[in-house]
Design an enzyme around this catalytic site. Structure first.
Site, PDB file in Angstrom:
ATOM      1  N   THR A 142      31.349  10.176   0.171  1.00  0.00           N
ATOM      2  CA  THR A 142      30.886  11.687   0.376  1.00  0.00           C
ATOM      3  C   THR A 142      30.979  12.536  -0.590  1.00  0.00           C
ATOM      4  O   THR A 142      30.175  13.480  -0.814  1.00  0.00           O
ATOM      5  CB  THR A 142      31.954  12.346   1.531  1.00  0.00           C
ATOM      6  OG1 THR A 142      32.160  11.374   2.481  1.00  0.00           O
ATOM      7  CG2 THR A 142      31.749  13.618   1.836  1.00  0.00           C
TER       8      THR A 142
ATOM      9  N   HIS B 241      27.881  12.002  -2.393  1.00  0.00           N
ATOM     10  CA  HIS B 241      26.964  12.700  -1.643  1.00  0.00           C
ATOM     11  C   HIS B 241      26.634  14.235  -2.206  1.00  0.00           C
ATOM     12  O   HIS B 241      25.832  14.674  -2.471  1.00  0.00           O
ATOM     13  CB  HIS B 241      26.922  12.787   0.038  1.00  0.00           C
ATOM     14  CG  HIS B 241      26.647  11.703   0.734  1.00  0.00           C
ATOM     15  ND1 HIS B 241      25.497  10.605   0.453  1.00  0.00           N
ATOM     16  CD2 HIS B 241      27.353  10.771   1.301  1.00  0.00           C
ATOM     17  CE1 HIS B 241      25.230   9.723   1.107  1.00  0.00           C
ATOM     18  NE2 HIS B 241      26.564   9.703   1.681  1.00  0.00           N
TER      19      HIS B 241
HETATM   20  P1  NAD Z   1      28.129   2.379  -0.405  1.00  0.00           P
HETATM   21  O1  NAD Z   1      26.771   3.441  -0.249  1.00  0.00           O
HETATM   22  O2  NAD Z   1      28.817   2.334  -1.875  1.00  0.00           O
HETATM   23  O3  NAD Z   1      27.889   0.924   0.210  1.00  0.00           O
HETATM   24  C1  NAD Z   1      26.633   0.821   0.759  1.00  0.00           C
HETATM   25  C2  NAD Z   1      26.277  -0.657   0.346  1.00  0.00           C
HETATM   26  O4  NAD Z   1      25.456  -1.358   1.142  1.00  0.00           O
HETATM   27  C3  NAD Z   1      25.833  -0.672  -1.145  1.00  0.00           C
HETATM   28  O5  NAD Z   1      26.619  -1.542  -1.907  1.00  0.00           O
HETATM   29  C4  NAD Z   1      24.433  -1.385  -0.989  1.00  0.00           C
HETATM   30  O6  NAD Z   1      23.859  -2.051  -2.237  1.00  0.00           O
HETATM   31  C5  NAD Z   1      24.442  -2.016   0.524  1.00  0.00           C
HETATM   32  N1  NAD Z   1      23.122  -2.232   0.821  1.00  0.00           N
HETATM   33  C6  NAD Z   1      21.927  -1.695   0.844  1.00  0.00           C
HETATM   34  N2  NAD Z   1      20.979  -2.057   1.429  1.00  0.00           N
HETATM   35  C7  NAD Z   1      21.489  -3.113   2.022  1.00  0.00           C
HETATM   36  C8  NAD Z   1      20.955  -3.985   2.830  1.00  0.00           C
HETATM   37  N3  NAD Z   1      19.625  -4.278   3.168  1.00  0.00           N
HETATM   38  N4  NAD Z   1      21.601  -5.106   3.264  1.00  0.00           N
HETATM   39  C9  NAD Z   1      23.201  -5.221   3.075  1.00  0.00           C
HETATM   40  N5  NAD Z   1      23.640  -4.240   2.217  1.00  0.00           N
HETATM   41  C10 NAD Z   1      22.877  -3.312   1.753  1.00  0.00           C
HETATM   42  O7  NAD Z   1      29.022   3.366   0.603  1.00  0.00           O
HETATM   43  P2  NAD Z   1      30.672   2.843   1.128  1.00  0.00           P
HETATM   44  O8  NAD Z   1      31.402   4.080   0.594  1.00  0.00           O
HETATM   45  O9  NAD Z   1      31.107   1.783   1.115  1.00  0.00           O
HETATM   46  O10 NAD Z   1      30.301   3.488   2.466  1.00  0.00           O
HETATM   47  C11 NAD Z   1      29.413   2.850   3.416  1.00  0.00           C
HETATM   48  C12 NAD Z   1      28.559   3.782   4.309  1.00  0.00           C
HETATM   49  O11 NAD Z   1      29.533   4.428   5.257  1.00  0.00           O
HETATM   50  C13 NAD Z   1      27.901   4.814   3.859  1.00  0.00           C
HETATM   51  O12 NAD Z   1      26.449   4.954   4.286  1.00  0.00           O
HETATM   52  C14 NAD Z   1      28.631   6.072   3.938  1.00  0.00           C
HETATM   53  O13 NAD Z   1      27.879   7.163   3.885  1.00  0.00           O
HETATM   54  C15 NAD Z   1      29.176   5.829   5.254  1.00  0.00           C
HETATM   55  N6  NAD Z   1      30.520   6.590   5.646  1.00  0.00           N
HETATM   56  C16 NAD Z   1      30.740   6.617   7.135  1.00  0.00           C
HETATM   57  C17 NAD Z   1      31.904   7.254   7.304  1.00  0.00           C
HETATM   58  C18 NAD Z   1      32.192   7.437   8.953  1.00  0.00           C
HETATM   59  O14 NAD Z   1      33.124   8.251   9.092  1.00  0.00           O
HETATM   60  N7  NAD Z   1      31.278   7.101   9.711  1.00  0.00           N
HETATM   61  C19 NAD Z   1      32.913   7.647   6.310  1.00  0.00           C
HETATM   62  C20 NAD Z   1      32.681   7.199   5.055  1.00  0.00           C
HETATM   63  C21 NAD Z   1      31.375   6.620   4.656  1.00  0.00           C
END
Ligand code: NAD
Ligand code: ZN
Length: 352
Positions: free
Chosen positions: A41, A44
């Site tokens: 976040t 972002h």
């Molecule tokens: P991040 O962006 O660091 O991790 C996402 C990972 O997915 C990256 O390492 C990326 O290389 C990988 N990726 C991209 N394409 C891919 C594919 N085709 N197959 C497999 N992996 C792939 O983010 P993070 O901090 O680990 O958070 C993960 C996600 O959760 C983000 O989308 C974030 O916005 C979201 N999030 C949601 C909440 C919630 O409450 N729902 C809270 C925090 C973060």
């Protein structure tokens, strides 16, 4: 005091020197921050994408995953004392809506978020409601205690899906996917496969000693997942990439009746063949947001106490807070697991 803030409505974050915080208000406490995690976040907000530019009002001190010590207590607060080490739930729920009143405060309609809607913890001091505090046991080090929040996201996802004795596929090896892998392991998953295209992150995943770590862009990766799951495909999919194509590809290989826990946030609307891929195959899709208050916090505390070594593998950098720009540059490249900023060293302190 030193703070890290969004001062301009454009890409970037800036160091801002501010006056120390005044005495806390009714129901609030003031905390001297020891350490704080950089969350997706925060990234972002740094990037100033569509979501953050619509939500965050500048200037805003950001940051919401932290640990610190209580230094002042407002009127009406009981049960806490000066000097106690605490973390805090960053979602400030209203406590009055039908969701809060039925034990579902994580989907409160009136949630305000620390470091998004009100001044955050990338600062030497932060003020938070006492109701959101989490007292941290002495055995948990500061760098771990700072990240109850994202470990809690992963915990909420893993416990909602139910992974014990199941073949699990984790889609995305960012910090939350890596924590989810460690937690799924601790919860007795039968097999764990993780898909991650970024080689630096795949290397961290390999250090967790999972059954399989694959690059989804390599042609043989699907066959490897099917072989690991004895031909039937994963029974649980934890979607932590936010990548729509990856979600569709996982639906293609999951076992009938699979549970999908969706935590990754796609950039926009996602197209799915709902009838063929979900309805007719009896697949369950679960949206996962935040942490259950406060069940998830108890679960994360237990996990941290039992698995300090797994925590240390996912935390790849502890940087002085003043070097935050290096942390965000590492995130630009994806050349990191979890990054924690050390605020204690600004005043000559050391993390425990
Ligand atoms: P991040 O962006 O660091 O991790 C996402 C990972 O997915 C990256 O390492 C990326 O290389 C990988 N990726 C991209 N394409 C891919 C594919 N085709 N197959 C497999 N992996 C792939 O983010 P993070 O901090 O680990 O958070 C993960 C996600 O959760 C983000 O989308 C974030 O916005 C979201 N999030 C949601 C909440 C919630 O409450 N729902 C809270 C925090 C973060
Ligand atoms: Zn509410």
């Amino acid at each position: 005091m030193f703070t890290i803030a969004k001062t301009e409505a454009t890409r970037g974050l800036w160091p801002v020197s501010k006056a120390p915080l005044a005495e806390p208000g009714q129901g609030m406490v003031r905390i001297d921050v020891l350490a704080a995690g950089i969350c997706g976040t925060d990234y972002h907000i740094y990037s100033w994408d569509a979501w953050s530019s619509a939500r965050v009002k500048t200037p805003m001190t950001i940051g919401h995953e932290f640990v610190g010590r209580i230094t002042a207590i407002g009127e009406g607060v009981s049960g806490f004392s000066i000097g106690e080490r605490v973390s805090a739930e960053c979602h400030i729920a209203c406590g009055a809506c039908r969701f809060c009143r039925t034990g579902n405060a994580h989907i409160c309609e009136n949630t305000r978020i620390i470091g998004v809607d009100r001044p955050g913890a990338f600062a030497e001091q932060v003020e938070v409601p006492a109701s959101n505090l989490w007292r941290v046991p002495a055995a948990i080090p500061d760098a771990h205690a700072a990240i109850f929040d994202p470990v809690g996201n992963a915990m909420h996802m893993v416990t909602s899906a139910g992974v014990t004795a199941k073949d699990v596929l984790i889609v995305g090896g960012g910090p939350i996917g890596l924590f989810a892998a460690a937690i799924a392991k601790a919860h007795g998953a039968r097999t764990i496969a993780l898909q991650e295209p970024n080689p630096a992150r795949a290397a961290i995943a390999r250090s967790l000693d999972l059954d399989l770590v694959v690059n989804p862009r390599e042609p043989g990766s699907v066959a490897e997942i099917l072989a690991l799951t004895r031909g039937h495909g994963p029974e649980v999919v934890l979607e932590v990439s936010g990548n729509a194509a990856a979600l569709n590809a996982a639906l293609d290989i999951a076992a009938p009746g699979a549970t999908f826990a969706l935590l990754g946030i796609p950039a926009g609307a996602v197209t799915l063949d709902l009838g063929a891929k979900v309805v007719m195959r009896g697949v369950r899709l679960l949206g996962i947001t935040g942490r259950r208050m406060y069940e998830t916090w108890y679960q994360v505390e237990a996990f941290m106490l039992k698995n300090p070594g797994l925590m240390d593998k996912v935390i790849t950098h502890i940087l002085p807070a003043t070097e935050f720009a290096r942390g965000f540059a590492l995130m630009d490249e994806g050349a990191c697991g979890k990054i924690v900023l050390d605020f204690a060293n600004i005043s000559g302190g050391r993390l425990q």
